[in-house]
Design a protein around this motif. Structure first.
Motif, PDB file in Angstrom:
ATOM      1  N   ARG A 433       1.014  -1.151  -0.005  1.00  0.00           N
ATOM      2  CA  ARG A 433       0.073   0.133  -0.141  1.00  0.00           C
ATOM      3  C   ARG A 433       0.963   1.242   0.022  1.00  0.00           C
ATOM      4  N   PRO A 434       0.588   2.266  -0.954  1.00  0.00           N
ATOM      5  CA  PRO A 434       1.469   3.454  -0.779  1.00  0.00           C
ATOM      6  C   PRO A 434       1.105   4.420   0.118  1.00  0.00           C
ATOM      7  N   ARG A 467       6.125   3.255   0.622  1.00  0.00           N
ATOM      8  CA  ARG A 467       5.522   2.081   1.028  1.00  0.00           C
ATOM      9  C   ARG A 467       4.859   2.395   2.224  1.00  0.00           C
ATOM     10  N   ALA A 468       3.677   2.208   2.596  1.00  0.00           N
ATOM     11  CA  ALA A 468       3.194   2.764   4.148  1.00  0.00           C
ATOM     12  C   ALA A 468       2.935   1.246   4.472  1.00  0.00           C
ATOM     13  N   ALA A 469       2.815   0.118   3.839  1.00  0.00           N
ATOM     14  CA  ALA A 469       2.491  -1.133   4.583  1.00  0.00           C
ATOM     15  C   ALA A 469       2.623  -2.320   3.516  1.00  0.00           C
ATOM     16  N   ARG A 470       2.956  -3.419   3.980  1.00  0.00           N
ATOM     17  CA  ARG A 470       3.200  -4.548   3.115  1.00  0.00           C
ATOM     18  C   ARG A 470       2.889  -6.037   3.652  1.00  0.00           C
TER      19      ARG A 470
ATOM     20  N   HIS B 116      -0.393   0.309  11.562  1.00  0.00           N
ATOM     21  CA  HIS B 116       0.835   0.775  11.583  1.00  0.00           C
ATOM     22  C   HIS B 116       1.278   1.132  10.193  1.00  0.00           C
ATOM     23  N   VAL B 117       2.142   2.267   9.980  1.00  0.00           N
ATOM     24  CA  VAL B 117       2.499   2.844   8.815  1.00  0.00           C
ATOM     25  C   VAL B 117       3.807   2.944   8.713  1.00  0.00           C
ATOM     26  N   PHE B 118       4.635   2.155   7.785  1.00  0.00           N
ATOM     27  CA  PHE B 118       5.933   2.204   7.614  1.00  0.00           C
ATOM     28  C   PHE B 118       6.754   3.705   7.725  1.00  0.00           C
ATOM     29  N   ASP B 122      11.346   3.336   2.550  1.00  0.00           N
ATOM     30  CA  ASP B 122      11.349   2.044   1.681  1.00  0.00           C
ATOM     31  C   ASP B 122      12.488   0.895   2.177  1.00  0.00           C
ATOM     32  N   LEU B 127       4.919  -5.276   9.102  1.00  0.00           N
ATOM     33  CA  LEU B 127       3.886  -5.025   9.798  1.00  0.00           C
ATOM     34  C   LEU B 127       3.572  -5.592  10.789  1.00  0.00           C
TER      35      LEU B 127
END
Lengths: 504, 255
Positions: A433-434, A467-470, B116-118, B122, B127
């Motif tokens: 998710r971006p 990337r906000a989540a993967r 949770h936001v990374f 990158d 998660l």
């Protein structure tokens, strides 16, 4: 004055949004306004183009005010729009010929039926890459020409113009009756059924087949180039890009290399895969479409698969069954159980789209036993979106010869962790998710910024993507196979249900 | 000692009346039964409707008890609903701060990570939605402890585990820290959970100001704190802005 922002206009089906982005691709201001949906008869859906223009006149200054910006600080504006919606207007007065016929409008079904039996119908798919269907613009233009007295003659004299929403807005922004520029971009033109996918120009044979005068068509331009300078609403701002909304999302997700794929999960879902500079014909029910064309560079093509019902199934579960009170609660309810308990829901509410294209299919719930609780049903609701995604991805892999390595997801349903994990599990690839979920607007902004040098190149845009989540696949392969087999058997049971209406 | 609040007594009477009724009741019937002016009854009903304690039938305009009353003993706000409502603000916080963002709620004496936001660089990150964190050694936990009587009850009289030598394990010291959190409106944690890491968090409020969760950023001490090992004012501002924005969306606008 330093150019600080790029403006995007997302002219969507229910609303028009104006967003300002800064150089890092961060959202700075948002203004939005809904427009009325007109349903004059069953199957007819219309929008008022003047209302949409007036909405833009309100929201663009609003967005500028939020950011404390002047038009001089805006490097360029890019437009993303609802695709296939058809506007006709008078070149001399600027007044629309009736309301816009929206992409959902099915009034042309009898016409399309008739055209599909006419000699030469075979060239439609061959040249345009699309099936002859009510979904696209050409039958709507023809319908209007047939139903408004004297319109065809005026169109032949060049007094009546056709455009999709971006053409209408660009013509008005660049001056309207006072020298407005009549253009469209390749992605929007590729959805009319009138453009040759290889030459990217209007096809004389297709125009003859549909009986549409060439004089009314806009000039086809690249997705990113300065079409004109705005003379109204934000005078002086360069109009630097136009893209159909799903193509804009592909661009906003920075899917610039062959095989890169995005899926937008909303009421329905749209998967687009970049297939590079040659159009890939589908043997599996997908659409071949233009992804984008940057300036003088070769066009980049895409395969598109649309799923009619994804988020709409959750809404149905909430509003019609009343088993949850808000859409996100579907995840809470689904987590009350470990698995689907053997239950599957195939939401073929109005037939099945890609890759099946079965209009007579209708929805089913199968595998019901006394063991099944509402928790299992909630699981089955979410899993339906996962499996439908899998079917489209399988078709894309087969058609393109590429294999999906990861899926870039956006849209409201990406807030559902259980669903996103399930999509990763059934596709057996990571789902990402971006950070900017407004990918449609971002794509239009990126394209416009690229056109005027606000961003130097695609690499620069890629660096803005974060990337906000993967979600990483974790399902046992045997279970994936047996569940997919169950899903396919469930889908087969939806076929041949609706009978043709005798009255027609 | 202040006297009883009349409008609350009246609201309670309306709820009792509705609970005892076999069907729905109209404003007129309610006002008549309780000897209230119609306008007064209507005002109270509208307020009760706002908090979910009564529901108005669209067709008849009559009232019945609301779903929120039935779930009064369970969770106030669905955690998936919270994530869905907060997701855009959490993304914006990560983009502005350049740090990872988490949203936490209280679950069985611990912090449940619901979103949770990374960190937007990158790098490979996993998660950790669904994981549980200690209340006393995290910024999210302290923001919840300071504003939630139930959370505070969870750590009272319990031996507080030391994760690093900086973890606050003394009850009185923790109470002082929480008083400071209430006073400032935000919480911090510097190397109290793991060496080299720090975090800032602020409470998320729903209707009536009830704290329903906390949102915050976490990362390397040298990025979260300034040279004096004090949480960077700019980051604190970002976190508080995000918390206020989510609260506003949830109807806790006065905070």
């Amino acid at each position: 004055m330093v150019e600080r922002y790029v403006m995007s206009i997302d002219q969507g089906t229910t609303s028009t949004r104006c967003i300002l982005f800064d150089h890092s691709g961060r959202l700075v201001a948002v203004a939005q306004r809904e427009h009325r949906q007109h349903f004059p008869r069953p199957g007819w859906v219309e929008h008022d183009p003047v209302e949409i223009w007036r909405n833009l006149e309100r929201i663009a200054p609003e967005a500028l005010a939020q950011a404390g910006a002047t038009p001089a600080q805006v490097a360029a504006v890019g437009i993303a729009n609802q695709r296939e919606t058809t506007v006709l207007w008078d070149r001399l007065t600027g007044a629309p010929v009736g309301r816009a016929l929206v992409w959902q409008d099915t009034r042309t079904d009898a016409l399309v039926e008739e055209l599909s039996r006419a000699p030469g119908a075979g060239i439609v798919t061959e040249r345009s890459g699309l099936p002859l269907a009510t979904y696209f613009s050409a039958p709507r233009i023809r319908w209007t020409l047939d139903h408004v007295p004297g319109l065809r003659e005026r169109a032949e004299r060049g007094e009546v113009l056709f455009g999709t929403m971006e053409s209408w807005l660009i013509w008005n922004l660049s001056g309207g009756v006072d020298g407005g520029v009549h253009v469209t971009d390749v992605t929007n033109a590729s959805r009319t059924l009138l453009m040759d996918l290889k030459t990217l120009s209007w096809d004389e044979d297709l125009l003859a087949f549909f009986g549409i005068p060439r004089a009314m068509l806009p000039e086809i331009r690249s997705s990113t180039e300065t079409y004109a300078t705005a003379r109204r609403i934000f005078p002086g701002v360069r109009i630097g890009a136009a893209l159909g909304d799903q193509q804009a999302a592909l661009f906003g997700q920075t899917c610039f290399s062959p095989g890169e794929t995005k899926c937008t999960y909303g009421t329905g879902a749209f998967l687009l895969m970049n297939t590079g500079t040659t159009p890939v014909r589908s043997a599996n029910g997908l659409l071949t479409t233009v992804g984008y064309k940057i300036g003088d560079e070769p066009a980049v093509y895409a395969l598109e698969g649309s799923i009619a019902v994804t988020g709409a199934l959750v809404q149905w579960f909430r509003d019609r069954l009343g088993l949850i009170s808000t859409a996100p609660e579907i995840e809470t309810l689904a987590r009350t159980v470990e698995d689907n308990g053997g239950c599957y829901i195939v939401p073929a509410f109005s037939g099945l789209f890609a890759p099946h294209w079965r209009s007579e299919a209708r929805g089913i719930i199968v595998g019901l036993t006394s063991y099944i609780t509402k928790g299992h049903l909630a699981r089955a609701v979410l899993e339906a979106t996962g499996w439908q995604t899998r079917e489209v991805v399988d078709a894309m892999n087969r058609d393109s010869g590429l294999s999906l390595r990861e899926l870039k997801a956006d849209g409201g349903m990406t807030a559902d962790n259980l669903l996103m994990q399930f999509v990763a599990d059934v596709l057996n690839v990571p789902v990402e998710r971006p950070m900017v979920v407004e990918t449609v607007s971002l794509g239009a902004a990126y394209a416009a910024g690229l056109a005027v040098g606000y961003w130097p190149d695609l690499q620069g845009l890629r660096r803005n993507w974060h990337r906000a989540a993967r979600w990483v696949p974790s399902m046992d392969p045997r279970r994936r196979e047996s569940e997919y087999d169950n899903w396919r058997r469930a889908v087969e049971r939806t076929f041949d249900w609706a009978k043709p209406n005798k009255r027609d | 000692m202040p006297g009883p609040v009349q409008s609350i007594e009246r609201a309670a009477a309306i709820l009792r009346l509705l609970a005892g009724s076999s069907g729905r009741l109209g404003v007129g019937e309610i006002a008549q039964s309780l000897g209230l002016a119609r306008g007064t009854a209507h005002g109270i009903l509208r307020t009760l409707e706002r908090v979910g304690f009564v529901e108005q039938d669209k067709a008849s305009g009559k009232y019945q008890l609301g779903a929120a009353l039935l779930h009064l003993g369970t969770s106030y706000l669905d955690v998936n609903e919270l994530r869905s409502r907060a997701i855009n603000w959490a993304d914006a916080l990560a983009a502005r701060s350049g740090e990872a963002v988490r949203i936490g709620t209280l679950l069985d004496g611990r912090v449940l990570v619901v979103h949770h936001v990374f960190r937007p660089d990158d790098t490979l990150q996993a998660l950790d939605v669904g994981s549980l964190l200690p209340l006393h050694a995290t910024a999210l936990g302290k923001a919840l402890l300071a504003h939630d009587a139930n959370a505070a009850a969870c750590v009272r009289g319990v031996a507080l585990e030391a994760f690093t030598r900086r973890t606050v394990t003394d009850a009185r010291q923790l109470a002082r820290a929480l008083a400071q959190v209430r006073e400032r409106g935000w919480a911090a944690e510097i190397e109290e959970l793991s060496i080299g890491e720090a975090a800032i968090a602020a409470p998320i409020r729903g209707h009536g100001g009830l704290v329903v969760g906390a949102i915050g950023v976490s990362g390397a001490v040298e990025r979260i704190c300034d040279a004096q090992r004090v949480p960077a004012a700019k980051l604190v501002g970002f976190v508080r802005d995000a918390a206020r924005a989510v609260s506003r969306d949830l109807g806790g606008s006065r905070w």
